[in-house]
Design a protein around this motif. Structure first.
Motif, PDB file in Angstrom:
ATOM      1  N   ILE A   1       0.849  -1.185   0.000  1.00 27.36           N
ATOM      2  CA  ILE A   1       0.000   0.000   0.000  1.00 27.36           C
ATOM      3  C   ILE A   1       0.887   1.238   0.000  1.00 27.36           C
ATOM      4  O   ILE A   1       1.726   1.400   0.888  1.00 27.36           O
ATOM      5  CB  ILE A   1      -0.926   0.008   1.235  1.00 27.36           C
ATOM      6  N   PRO A   2       0.746   2.120  -0.997  1.00 31.56           N
ATOM      7  CA  PRO A   2       1.547   3.350  -1.001  1.00 31.56           C
ATOM      8  C   PRO A   2       1.375   4.129   0.297  1.00 31.56           C
ATOM      9  O   PRO A   2       0.287   4.143   0.884  1.00 31.56           O
ATOM     10  CB  PRO A   2       0.985   4.132  -2.194  1.00 31.56           C
ATOM     11  N   THR A   3       2.433   4.763   0.745  1.00 31.87           N
ATOM     12  CA  THR A   3       2.362   5.544   1.979  1.00 31.87           C
ATOM     13  C   THR A   3       1.592   6.834   1.743  1.00 31.87           C
ATOM     14  O   THR A   3       1.350   7.236   0.601  1.00 31.87           O
ATOM     15  CB  THR A   3       3.773   5.889   2.474  1.00 31.87           C
ATOM     16  N   SER A   4       1.234   7.500   2.829  1.00 31.98           N
ATOM     17  CA  SER A   4       0.534   8.783   2.717  1.00 31.98           C
ATOM     18  C   SER A   4       1.406   9.838   2.052  1.00 31.98           C
ATOM     19  O   SER A   4       0.908  10.820   1.497  1.00 31.98           O
ATOM     20  CB  SER A   4       0.100   9.271   4.106  1.00 31.98           C
ATOM     21  N   ALA A   5       2.723   9.610   2.068  1.00 36.84           N
ATOM     22  CA  ALA A   5       3.662  10.539   1.423  1.00 36.84           C
ATOM     23  C   ALA A   5       3.843  10.228  -0.056  1.00 36.84           C
ATOM     24  O   ALA A   5       4.603  10.912  -0.754  1.00 36.84           O
ATOM     25  CB  ALA A   5       5.013  10.494   2.129  1.00 36.84           C
ATOM     26  N   GLY A   6       3.153   9.191  -0.555  1.00 34.76           N
ATOM     27  CA  GLY A   6       3.221   8.878  -1.967  1.00 34.76           C
ATOM     28  C   GLY A   6       4.387   8.009  -2.366  1.00 34.76           C
ATOM     29  O   GLY A   6       4.819   8.045  -3.521  1.00 34.76           O
ATOM     30  N   GLN A   7       4.869   7.180  -1.460  1.00 30.73           N
ATOM     31  CA  GLN A   7       5.966   6.267  -1.755  1.00 30.73           C
ATOM     32  C   GLN A   7       5.425   4.840  -1.873  1.00 30.73           C
ATOM     33  O   GLN A   7       4.661   4.394  -1.024  1.00 30.73           O
ATOM     34  CB  GLN A   7       7.031   6.323  -0.652  1.00 30.73           C
TER      35      GLN A   7
END
Length: 217
Positions: free
Chosen positions: A131-137
């Protein structure tokens, strides 16, 4: 604001870009979206005008930095909703993809933040996808395909590349679930089908097509 179709294209371009070398072709997009090439070209022009993709006719397409940011947001929402549907509502992993396809277009950052916290900040969805992180990684996994495993190796099933209902139900039939350990005991030289020994001492034959869509560690 972007239309649902535009968001779906961004997500599809991101998906194809991770599985292809170089830029994504119009034909690949048309096949993936089951859309005529002319319609794909029209949508690519719109996305290019919005500076979400780099596109030149006959040269393929790639996401801009903003386009990739939006694609990862959509993927993050989709995979969080799949976790919610399986863990909290009791859906099977073969039932959630199409429902999550609709829910992923709800554009509330606060809702996604609270959903993530409610689920305990999961790192993977029910299919083993990060799942991509909230920071978009997008986290790296380093998994291999089962089709690349050598005879005698013991590995653990960590994810799937194919998310269709038919494929997941096929795995259900053989009780091949994420986290189970399998040993490759035989590789057929003719069709590359694989004989697996599961941790509960069951023996299962899987085709090469299945093996290349299973991710292991």
């Amino acid at each position: 604001m972007h239309s649902f179709t535009e968001e779906n294209y961004l997500k599809t371009i991101y998906y194809l870009a991770t599985r292809m070398e170089g830029e994504v072709s119009t034909n690949a997009l048309a096949e993936m979206t089951a859309t005529k090439a002319a319609s794909v070209t029209d949508m690519l022009r719109k996305l290019s005008e919005k500076q979400l993709i780099h596109y030149k006719k006959y040269q393929g397409v790639r996401l801009t930095e903003e386009g990739e940011r939006l694609a990862l947001q959509i993927i993050r929402r989709h995979r969080l909703w799949e976790v919610f549907l399986v863990e909290k509502l009791g859906f099977g992993w073969d039932e959630v993809h199409e429902i999550a396809e609709e829910l992923e277009h709800i554009r509330s950052d606060e809702l996604v933040t609270r959903l993530d916290a409610y689920l305990g900040n999961p790192q993977f969805d029910p299919h083993g996808d990060p799942i991509p992180t909230s920071a978009g990684q997008m986290p790296e996994t380093g998994y291999r395909k089962l089709s690349e495993v050598k005879m005698g190796e013991l590995v653990r099933l960590m994810g799937v590349l194919e998310h269709s209902t038919e494929f997941l139900q096929h795995l259900n039939h053989f009780q091949l679930t994420l986290g189970c350990s399998v040993a490759v005991t035989e590789i057929n030289t003719f069709d590359k089908s694989v004989l697996l020994r599961i941790t509960d001492d069951r023996m299962v034959f899987v085709s090469h097509e299945v093996a290349k869509n299973l991710l292991v560690d």
